[in-house]
Design a protein around this motif. Structure first.
Motif, mmCIF file in Angstrom:
data_model
loop_
_atom_site.group_PDB
_atom_site.id
_atom_site.type_symbol
_atom_site.label_atom_id
_atom_site.label_comp_id
_atom_site.label_asym_id
_atom_site.label_seq_id
_atom_site.Cartn_x
_atom_site.Cartn_y
_atom_site.Cartn_z
ATOM 1 N N LYS A 1 0.836 -1.214 0.000
ATOM 2 C CA LYS A 1 0.000 0.000 0.000
ATOM 3 C C LYS A 1 0.860 1.250 0.000
ATOM 4 O O LYS A 1 0.560 2.228 -0.710
ATOM 5 C CB LYS A 1 -0.921 -0.017 1.212
ATOM 6 N N ASP A 2 1.940 1.251 0.785
ATOM 7 C CA ASP A 2 2.824 2.423 0.822
ATOM 8 C C ASP A 2 3.499 2.658 -0.527
ATOM 9 O O ASP A 2 3.799 3.805 -0.883
ATOM 10 C CB ASP A 2 3.886 2.236 1.912
ATOM 11 N N LYS A 3 3.771 1.585 -1.274
ATOM 12 C CA LYS A 3 4.401 1.711 -2.591
ATOM 13 C C LYS A 3 3.384 1.986 -3.700
ATOM 14 O O LYS A 3 3.759 2.138 -4.858
ATOM 15 C CB LYS A 3 5.172 0.434 -2.931
ATOM 16 N N GLY A 4 2.129 2.047 -3.345
ATOM 17 C CA GLY A 4 1.096 2.334 -4.332
ATOM 18 C C GLY A 4 0.743 1.168 -5.230
ATOM 19 O O GLY A 4 0.100 1.359 -6.272
ATOM 20 N N GLN A 5 1.120 -0.061 -4.826
ATOM 21 C CA GLN A 5 0.871 -1.230 -5.662
ATOM 22 C C GLN A 5 -0.557 -1.748 -5.548
ATOM 23 O O GLN A 5 -0.951 -2.640 -6.305
ATOM 24 C CB GLN A 5 1.848 -2.351 -5.303
ATOM 25 N N LEU A 6 -1.328 -1.214 -4.613
ATOM 26 C CA LEU A 6 -2.711 -1.645 -4.456
ATOM 27 C C LEU A 6 -3.694 -0.639 -5.038
ATOM 28 O O LEU A 6 -4.904 -0.763 -4.842
ATOM 29 C CB LEU A 6 -3.028 -1.889 -2.970
ATOM 30 N N GLU A 7 -3.186 0.340 -5.757
ATOM 31 C CA GLU A 7 -4.069 1.315 -6.404
ATOM 32 C C GLU A 7 -4.922 0.619 -7.460
ATOM 33 O O GLU A 7 -4.442 -0.250 -8.191
ATOM 34 C CB GLU A 7 -3.240 2.429 -7.048
ATOM 35 N N TRP A 8 -6.184 1.039 -7.526
ATOM 36 C CA TRP A 8 -7.113 0.401 -8.444
ATOM 37 C C TRP A 8 -6.666 0.537 -9.897
ATOM 38 O O TRP A 8 -6.921 -0.347 -10.718
ATOM 39 C CB TRP A 8 -8.499 0.983 -8.253
ATOM 40 N N ALA A 9 -5.982 1.599 -10.234
ATOM 41 C CA ALA A 9 -5.555 1.817 -11.615
ATOM 42 C C ALA A 9 -4.620 0.703 -12.096
ATOM 43 O O ALA A 9 -4.588 0.389 -13.294
ATOM 44 C CB ALA A 9 -4.862 3.175 -11.734
ATOM 45 N N LEU A 10 -3.844 0.112 -11.188
ATOM 46 C CA LEU A 10 -2.922 -0.960 -11.569
ATOM 47 C C LEU A 10 -3.636 -2.293 -11.766
ATOM 48 O O LEU A 10 -3.164 -3.154 -12.517
ATOM 49 C CB LEU A 10 -1.829 -1.106 -10.509
ATOM 50 N N TRP A 11 -4.756 -2.496 -11.084
ATOM 51 C CA TRP A 11 -5.492 -3.752 -11.157
ATOM 52 C C TRP A 11 -6.678 -3.685 -12.119
ATOM 53 O O TRP A 11 -7.234 -4.713 -12.487
ATOM 54 C CB TRP A 11 -5.990 -4.148 -9.763
ATOM 55 N N GLU A 12 -7.044 -2.482 -12.498
ATOM 56 C CA GLU A 12 -8.237 -2.298 -13.329
ATOM 57 C C GLU A 12 -8.196 -3.040 -14.657
ATOM 58 O O GLU A 12 -9.225 -3.589 -15.093
ATOM 59 C CB GLU A 12 -8.457 -0.800 -13.578
ATOM 60 N N PRO A 13 -7.039 -3.104 -15.369
ATOM 61 C CA PRO A 13 -7.036 -3.801 -16.665
ATOM 62 C C PRO A 13 -7.495 -5.247 -16.608
ATOM 63 O O PRO A 13 -7.967 -5.796 -17.611
ATOM 64 C CB PRO A 13 -5.569 -3.707 -17.110
ATOM 65 N N PHE A 14 -7.361 -5.891 -15.425
ATOM 66 C CA PHE A 14 -7.731 -7.299 -15.316
ATOM 67 C C PHE A 14 -9.193 -7.504 -14.932
ATOM 68 O O PHE A 14 -9.687 -8.630 -15.011
ATOM 69 C CB PHE A 14 -6.833 -7.986 -14.277
ATOM 70 N N PHE A 15 -9.855 -6.462 -14.497
ATOM 71 C CA PHE A 15 -11.233 -6.594 -14.024
ATOM 72 C C PHE A 15 -12.227 -5.769 -14.842
ATOM 73 O O PHE A 15 -13.433 -5.935 -14.685
ATOM 74 C CB PHE A 15 -11.327 -6.176 -12.552
ATOM 75 N N SER A 16 -11.758 -4.876 -15.687
ATOM 76 C CA SER A 16 -12.651 -4.093 -16.538
ATOM 77 C C SER A 16 -12.110 -4.134 -17.966
ATOM 78 O O SER A 16 -10.999 -3.695 -18.234
ATOM 79 C CB SER A 16 -12.730 -2.641 -16.056
ATOM 80 N N GLY A 17 -12.880 -4.709 -18.858
ATOM 81 C CA GLY A 17 -12.419 -4.863 -20.230
ATOM 82 C C GLY A 17 -11.693 -6.180 -20.444
ATOM 83 O O GLY A 17 -11.334 -6.882 -19.495
ATOM 84 N N THR A 18 -11.471 -6.506 -21.682
ATOM 85 C CA THR A 18 -10.847 -7.783 -22.050
ATOM 86 C C THR A 18 -9.518 -7.609 -22.779
ATOM 87 O O THR A 18 -8.935 -8.598 -23.234
ATOM 88 C CB THR A 18 -11.800 -8.579 -22.958
ATOM 89 N N GLU A 19 -9.029 -6.373 -22.891
ATOM 90 C CA GLU A 19 -7.817 -6.141 -23.666
ATOM 91 C C GLU A 19 -6.621 -6.896 -23.086
ATOM 92 O O GLU A 19 -5.864 -7.544 -23.820
ATOM 93 C CB GLU A 19 -7.507 -4.641 -23.716
ATOM 94 N N ALA A 20 -6.435 -6.827 -21.772
ATOM 95 C CA ALA A 20 -5.293 -7.497 -21.150
ATOM 96 C C ALA A 20 -5.368 -9.004 -21.329
ATOM 97 O O ALA A 20 -4.349 -9.671 -21.575
ATOM 98 C CB ALA A 20 -5.231 -7.149 -19.661
ATOM 99 N N TRP A 21 -6.575 -9.545 -21.250
ATOM 100 C CA TRP A 21 -6.728 -11.001 -21.380
ATOM 101 C C TRP A 21 -6.561 -11.463 -22.821
ATOM 102 O O TRP A 21 -5.883 -12.465 -23.077
ATOM 103 C CB TRP A 21 -8.108 -11.418 -20.841
ATOM 104 N N SER A 22 -7.174 -10.754 -23.757
ATOM 105 C CA SER A 22 -7.120 -11.191 -25.154
ATOM 106 C C SER A 22 -5.775 -10.903 -25.816
ATOM 107 O O SER A 22 -5.362 -11.627 -26.727
ATOM 108 C CB SER A 22 -8.243 -10.510 -25.954
ATOM 109 N N THR A 23 -5.075 -9.863 -25.343
ATOM 110 C CA THR A 23 -3.821 -9.465 -25.988
ATOM 111 C C THR A 23 -2.609 -10.154 -25.370
ATOM 112 O O THR A 23 -1.654 -10.497 -26.083
ATOM 113 C CB THR A 23 -3.637 -7.940 -25.895
ATOM 114 N N TYR A 24 -2.621 -10.366 -24.064
ATOM 115 C CA TYR A 24 -1.432 -10.869 -23.384
ATOM 116 C C TYR A 24 -1.664 -12.225 -22.691
ATOM 117 O O TYR A 24 -0.935 -13.188 -22.948
ATOM 118 C CB TYR A 24 -0.954 -9.857 -22.332
#
Length: 297
Positions: A40-63
């Motif tokens: 949390k202190d390093k900002g690794q739990l920010e929603w922006a970093l996890w959002e690609p895996f839970f909203s949209g399919t680009e990360a799943w279909s491309t990578y």
């Protein structure tokens, strides 16, 4: 009340175990809290970093999906080749003929002693210099070659150990009724050894799935782990999020594999249990002994 394995615990031992259990749980909770706080202190739990895996399919279909497909392709090819090759080598090491047993032993001991990554690198150089395989396909060929050579040797030892673990009386009884060595192996030993070998074989299959990641790390094979590395750079250095998702996928994949193997093992064990039917003397016939008089009572 005593057990076969240990004596029953007294009041002091029970209290001590309770205290140690509480201390252990507190230590685990503190460790988890420290990891959470550091992320949390390093900002690794920010929603922006996890959002690609839970909203949209680009990360799943491309990578993720293409990387998972390559992982499964390399693992499936290695399993399809390594399993029968390992069985042949394991049975060959049990041969009564030295000209069969010695070469099989040399092959098994040689490739079992070399790290699988070294075998992959040698395979890549071999396909580059002595074959016409395209540069796009060489990483896959090298990964499969390394996995097959190493894991077939390990599986050969598993097969050999599984067969040798069976009581010698079964072999002696089969030979006494006139079965040949091939019939003994095919009809008596292998069917029983498969159930005993299954947990070790499945463990080696899990190793095959995980070792495909070596091809991505060194041979530029675009499997799941290397796709996660590319994906983390594209989405703004969300390394923790990317590799967490990949780790969960690997865990789910290997858990499904081990669960299927456990189900298969239970099914095989149930199938081997007697049905309780009474077999007449005229029905007791060993396959392969018809016309010889052997196997009838």
């Amino acid at each position: 009340m005593s057990s076969v394995l240990y004596d029953a615990q007294g009041p002091r031992a029970k209290r001590r175990n309770i205290v140690l259990t509480v201390i252990f749980l507190v230590a685990v909770a503190a460790l988890l809290w420290w990891v959470y706080k550091a992320l949390k202190d390093k900002g690794q739990l920010e929603w922006a970093l996890w959002e690609p895996f839970f909203s949209g399919t680009e990360a799943w279909s491309t990578y993720i999906w293409p990387g998972l497909q390559n992982t499964l392709k390399a693992a499936a090819l290695a399993v399809i080749i390594a399993l029968p090759l390992g069985a042949v080598l394991g049975i060959a090491r049990l041969s009564d003929h030295a000209w069969v047993r010695a070469p099989a032993s040399i092959v098994v001991e040689f490739f079992r002693s070399i790290p699988v990554l070294v075998l992959m690198i040698f395979g890549l150089a071999l396909f580059a210099q002595y074959t016409n395989v395209s540069s796009d396909d060489r990483p896959l060929y090298a990964v499969v070659t390394g996995l097959v050579l190493y894991n077939a040797s390990v599986l050969a030892e598993i097969v050999r150990a599984g067969i040798l673990s069976l009581p010698k009386g079964q072999s002696e009884a089969a030979m006494a009724i006139g079965l040949r060595k091939g019939q003994l192996m095919r009809l008596i030993l292998l069917p029983q050894a498969v159930t005993a070998m299954l947990p070790a074989i499945v463990s080696q299959l899990v190793v095959i799935v995980k070792d495909t990641a070596l091809g991505g790390a060194v041979l530029t094979y675009s499997e799941l782990l290397s796709s996660a590395n590319t994906m983390s750079g594209y989405y703004g250095a969300n390394v923790i999020a990317s590799f967490t998702v990949v780790a969960v996928i690997f865990i789910a994949l290997n858990f499904a594999l081990t669960s299927f193997a456990s189900w298969l093992e239970r099914r095989l064990r149930r199938a081997k249990k007697s049905t309780g039917a009474v077999v007449g003397a005229s029905d007791a016939q060993i396959p392969g002994t018809t016309g010889t008089g052997a196997g009838t009572f």
